[in-house]
Design a protein around this motif. Structure first.
Motif, short mmCIF file in Angstrom:
data_model
loop_
_atom_site.label_atom_id
_atom_site.label_comp_id
_atom_site.label_asym_id
_atom_site.label_seq_id
_atom_site.Cartn_x
_atom_site.Cartn_y
_atom_site.Cartn_z
N SER A 1 27.35 49.20 60.72
CA SER A 1 25.94 49.23 60.37
C SER A 1 25.38 50.65 60.36
CB SER A 1 25.13 48.37 61.35
OG SER A 1 23.75 48.51 61.11
N ASP B 1 32.36 43.78 64.37
CA ASP B 1 32.67 44.47 63.11
C ASP B 1 31.38 44.82 62.36
OD1 ASP B 1 35.36 44.25 63.60
OD2 ASP B 1 35.69 42.55 62.26
N ARG B 2 30.45 43.87 62.36
CA ARG B 2 29.20 44.10 61.64
C ARG B 2 28.39 45.23 62.27
NH1 ARG B 2 26.21 41.01 57.68
NH2 ARG B 2 24.42 42.35 57.22
N THR C 1 17.85 42.99 59.93
CA THR C 1 18.70 43.65 60.93
C THR C 1 19.41 42.70 61.88
OG1 THR C 1 16.73 43.95 62.31
CG2 THR C 1 17.37 45.80 60.91
N PRO D 1 26.91 36.26 61.79
CA PRO D 1 28.14 36.47 62.58
C PRO D 1 28.06 35.81 63.94
CG PRO D 1 26.82 38.48 62.57
CD PRO D 1 26.12 37.50 61.68
N HIS E 1 21.80 40.35 61.62
CA HIS E 1 23.26 40.24 61.57
C HIS E 1 23.91 41.51 62.13
CE1 HIS E 1 23.19 36.98 58.17
NE2 HIS E 1 22.54 36.63 59.26
N ASP E 2 23.34 42.66 61.84
CA ASP E 2 23.89 43.92 62.35
C ASP E 2 23.79 44.00 63.86
OD1 ASP E 2 24.17 44.47 59.68
OD2 ASP E 2 23.00 46.32 59.69
N THR F 1 33.45 39.06 64.71
CA THR F 1 32.77 39.37 63.45
C THR F 1 31.46 40.12 63.71
OG1 THR F 1 31.77 37.16 63.47
CG2 THR F 1 33.77 37.45 62.18
N ALA F 2 30.79 39.79 64.82
CA ALA F 2 29.56 40.50 65.16
C ALA F 2 29.85 41.97 65.50
CB ALA F 2 28.87 39.81 66.33
#
Length: 453
Positions: free
Chosen positions: A414, A409-410, A301, A401, A303-304, A406-407
């Motif tokens: 999620s 977006d992730r 979890t 990210p 990266h999300d 980018t974070a």
């Protein structure tokens, strides 16, 4: 004329502190800033009987207090009030303000609903409740790093670490764990500890960190993650209040100085079973397996949840190889180069130290995201990667990210975070933080003239 009796907690407090003139009713917004209302003590009883009303969407505002009408909260819904009531056991003295008391408040849920879906404290409480379904209780504690800084800025608007009273000592001198550094700032650190004691914040050891005038304060472990997050936010208020009283500022920015170490919010966590045993205890037959499942969930979890751990542009300046700051999802025992550190020792004290979040991140949301990973790993019996030895922070994972955009977006994409934080919250949070970033970038930055004029 007879007056209604005072609430017992308030009555006991005023008996002990008869000179009190004001009551601060305090909660914390999305950025962890203390917000609320200050009442003359003659009106304090109304806080318990009638609550404190102000706009429900206060926890959707950005760093400058801007409302972006996310999910129709703010302008579209007419900016309705929520009514908040005192959290029992939180009425306490405010040592850095004269004749002032403080009580934490929390919003009552809207009619027909269990909670305000966008309130970070309520989100954390809902994640914690999931552990009861597994017969488990998470135990957590926070460690917060911060800088004392000079309130004066230079011609370019930059701040500097506070200069100790001892002449000839460079404020930026890196003296990690040095007692002479603790001694130089002993007065302020003692005031912080006394304020924590007065407010029921379980402060423990204070240590000198790598940066000039940078320190860390450890908080005690609690089987109540919501209260542990309350304590982290109260500590931030205490540090800033005590610093201001002494003519200084304090900052919990992740990276206030490019050439000095960053500041983190480290979370220590273990889990108790129904019999009060730590499920990570390596003396239990299942201890290693449970620890592995938990770590695997955190790995799955991370990266999300990065946009929660690092909520603004500055927070990503902290992540770099060979800085004892996580740049991948490694784990290991007694190793500070990993993201998920198992401190030395074992038995009932065996735990995970989550080292990713920046110090300015919202502790409610950080704790909620971490516990979501913990619950996911335990419930799904996930398997972690092999533990790391040596320097695990030498190379960043290219999939991690490590940029705000980018974070965000992730997080927005999620489904896992939506399952734990609420179906609307990840997208709402991402929208707020994107709008904040775009507003930040709307002005011409000084370096643009240096580079491109």
């Amino acid at each position: 004329m007879t007056h209604a009796p005072l609430p017992p907690e308030l009555d006991a407090y005023l008996t002990a502190h008869p000179g009190t003139r004001f009551l601060d009713a305090v909660m914390f917004d999305l950025c962890g800033t203390a917000i609320g209302k200050r009442f003359p003590i003659r009106d304090a009883a109304k806080v318990w009987s009638s609550g404190v009303a102000f706009c429900a969407g206060i926890t959707t505002l950005d760093a400058l207090g801007a409302c972006w009408d996310v999910e129709g909260i703010g302008f579209s819904d007419g900016d309705p009030d929520a009514v908040s009531y005192p959290i029992p056991g939180t009425l306490a003295l405010v040592p850095w303000l004269p004749d002032t008391a403080q009580v934490l408040i929390a919003p009552a849920p809207p009619e027909g609903l269990a909670q305000w879906w966008f309130d970070p404290r309520s989100i954390l409480a809902s994640v914690v409740a999931r552990f009861a379904e597994l017969g488990l209780t998470p135990v957590t504690a926070c460690e917060l790093e911060f800088y004392l800084v000079d309130p004066a800025r230079d011609a370019a608007g930059r701040v500097a670490p506070a200069r100790p009273a001892r002449s000839g000592r460079a404020p930026e001198a890196p003296r990690v764990l040095a007692f002479d550094k603790l001694d130089e700032w002993a007065g302020i650190l003692a005031e912080i500890d006394a304020a924590c004691l007065a407010q029921g914040v379980p402060a423990g050891a204070a240590t000198a960190e790598y940066g000039g005038a940078q320190f860390e304060v450890n908080l005690g472990h609690l089987p109540d993650p919501v209260r542990a997050a309350d304590h982290a936010l109260m500590l931030r208020r205490i540090v800033k209040g005590v610093a201001n009283r002494n003519g200084l500022d304090a900052t919990f920015m992740s990276k206030p100085f490019a050439d000095q170490s960053g500041s983190g919010l480290h979370i220590h966590l273990s889990v108790l079973d129904a019999d009060g045993r730590n499920i990570f205890d390596d003396r239990l037959p299942t201890g290693d397996a449970m620890l592995g499942h938990a770590i695997a969930g955190l790995q799955a979890t991370t990266h999300d949840a990065m946009a929660i751990f690092a909520p603004n542009l500055n927070a990503y300046r902290r992540f770099a190889p060979n800085q004892f700051v996580p740049v991948n999802t490694s784990w290991g025992t007694n190793n500070r180069s990993v993201s998920f550190r198992i401190p030395a020792g074992g038995g009932a004290a065996r735990r995970i130290e989550h080292r990713i979040a920046g110090a300015e991140a919202n502790p409610y949301l950080v704790m909620a995201a971490i516990l979501a990973g913990l619950h996911h790993g335990l419930s799904q019996r996930l398997t972690p990667t092999p533990p790391s030895t040596g320097n695990a922070g030498e190379e960043a994972d290219p999939a991690m990210p490590l940029k705000l955009w980018t974070a965000l977006d992730r997080l927005e994409a999620s489904t896992l975070m939506a399952r734990y934080l609420g179906p609307r919250y990840p997208a709402a949070y991402a929208t707020i933080k994107r709008a904040e970033f775009e507003a930040f970038m709307a002005d011409v930055l000084p370096r643009e003239y240096d580079w491109y004029l």
